[in-house]
Design an enzyme around this catalytic site. Structure first.
Site, PDB file in Angstrom:
ATOM      1  CE  LYS A   1      -4.158  -3.841   3.148  1.00  0.00           C
ATOM      2  NZ  LYS A   1      -4.809  -2.803   2.325  1.00  0.00           N
TER       3      LYS A   1
ATOM      4  CB  SER B   1      -0.896   0.010   1.244  1.00  0.00           C
ATOM      5  OG  SER B   1      -1.478   1.275   1.444  1.00  0.00           O
TER       6      SER B   1
END
Length: 473
Positions: free
Chosen positions: A299, A293
């Protein structure tokens, strides 16, 4: 590789003499029309098929003495030279020549002189383009069948690596019964096998020679269609000239088969997304097949699987486009049909890429057996096994179903699983329940008992994997 002509490229000043149909017209084509009607921006990729078809056609014209043998040989040698020029990127395609067919023919005439104009004897661009598209799709079908086999190998490899892994099987995305993870994966092997069969069946209808149909009514010249079919490897010859030039069923069928492949890839991708989430935690996809991300450092996103789901809609759209193009066309050829190629090309490219990347991603997957097993042991996943236990004791299934439902209610009230429910509580529900009931409620026993054909028992999985490994070698 041939040099593409950008659709945004300024067209060359139109030349009346460049048009194969120019004799009828007194004005040059408007520059906007040149760009709007040209297909060379994308049909350039048909060049090897166009030249192969032209070589076979020229050989036939020579053998039947429609042109002389010397002319036939000169045309064939010239075509081979044009092929090399395109392959080496030396031929600049022209918008004013509209398509790959006229670009090749124009270059041939410039290369060998007026005799090159004899190549188009006894054929039309209508049957020529149908030939090229069929030859292109034959190769694409064979490549997709190969990629599907590689996909099956990846599925088998992951299933073989995780033979002992037990997971919850789901219906309605609710835990239903325990299954072997490998057995779950092999469901996709069966899907991809049906995809291979569909493509093989489609190939039969693709592999029909349309050349010789002319514009729509055949030709009065004594051509030998069987010779051309044999030279190009076609197993059949189109029997109706009007159908031969106006048929695109084979292209629609190809894209439809590709849609089904994408359905299967999308379903697998959805499961990979779910299984790799923190909520499931059944698998980890390697870093090489995930992304991060731009704002959240923690992420790790399953973008390959997500894009595969997304590209499924793209292929569905291509099928809709083809069906819409063809739905209202009178016989025979109509210029609308020029719009058939981009959906076909895009479909073949998209599906080939998706199969290759998803197969590679599967090879990167790590299995978390403990997490799977914990999920399989949680809750009431062996409730059906308890019902089957009562059936073996002689209780009708519908009554057994009711007894087990009440047992689940008791367990919910006690906030425990079926394995933890005291025998006394079971005995209140049915005197048929003995202390051997607990052996029926473990996930290992549940999976191990399913030995019927197609079942998920370890012995079944081992046997099926052995069979499939031999099959795909």
């Amino acid at each position: 590789m041939a040099k593409k002509t950008s659709s945004k490229q300024k067209p060359h000043p139109p030349k009346k003499t460049a048009k194969p149909w120019g004799g009828r017209f007194t004005e040059a084509t408007n520059a906007l029309v040149e760009e709007y009607t040209a297909s060379i921006q994308y049909d350039w990729r048909l060049f090897p098929y166009d030249i192969a078809g032209s070589v076979a056609h020229a050989a036939m014209l020579g053998k039947t003495e429609i042109i002389s043998q010397a002319e036939s040989r000169k045309i064939i040698n010239g075509l081979k030279g044009v092929l090399q020029e395109i392959a080496e990127g030396k031929l600049e395609f022209s918008l004013e020549l509209e398509d790959i067919h006229m670009n090749i023919e124009n270059r041939l005439v410039r290369k060998i002189g007026p005799v090159g104009g004899k190549l188009h004897t006894a054929r039309s661009r209508n049957d020529q383009v149908a030939l090229d598209l069929r030859m292109y799709l034959r190769d694409e079908i064979m490549e997709l069948r190969r990629l599907l086999r590689e996909m099956q190998k990846a599925v088998i490899g992951l299933a073989d690596h995780s033979q002992d892994a037990i997971m919850p099987g789901y219906t309605h995305l609710q835990r239903a019964q325990p299954v072997l993870f490998g057995h779950h994966l092999l469901a996709y092997y069966e899907m991809f096998e049906r995809d291979r069969e569909r493509l093989a069946d489609c190939y039969r209808r693709v592999n029909v020679l349309p050349l010789g149909a002319g514009a729509l009514a055949g030709t009065v010249l004594p051509i030998d269609r069987k010779m051309v079919a044999d030279l190009l490897g076609f197993s059949g010859i189109a029997e109706n000239s009007m159908d031969a030039v106006s048929d695109r069923d084979f292209a629609i069928e190809f894209v439809s088969a590709c849609c089904q492949i994408m359905v299967h890839l999308s379903r697998l991708s959805e499961e990979l997304v779910l299984w790799s989430s923190a909520e499931f935690g059944f698998i980890t996809i390697a870093d090489a097949f995930t992304t991060g991300s731009s704002i959240m450092p923690q992420k790790k996103n399953p973008d390959v699987a997500e894009l595969t789901r997304g590209k499924t809609g793209r292929v569905f759209g291509n099928l809709t486009a083809l069906l819409t193009i063809m739905k209202g066309l009178p016989l025979a050829y109509n210029r609308d049909m020029q719009e058939d190629k981009e959906p076909v090309f895009d479909t073949a490219d998209t599906v080939s890429q998706a199969l290759a990347v998803v197969a590679a991603m599967l090879d990167s997957v790590s299995i978390h057996r403990d997490r799977m097993r914990h999920a399989a042991e949680d809750g009431f996943i062996t409730a059906t096994d308890l019902a089957d236990y009562l059936v073996r004791k002689g209780l009708p299934f519908r009554q057994a179903h009711e007894v087990v439902g009440k047992a689940v209610l008791q367990a919910l009230e006690r906030k425990c699983g079926l394995l933890d429910l005291p025998l006394g509580e079971y005995r209140k529900l049915s005197r048929l329940i003995k202390d051997d009931v607990y052996r029926s409620l473990s996930v290992d026993a549940s999976v191990g008992r399913r030995t019927s054909q197609g079942g998920t028992a370890p012995a079944n999985l081992k046997k099926r994997l052995a069979t499939l490994k031999k099959l795909i070698k």
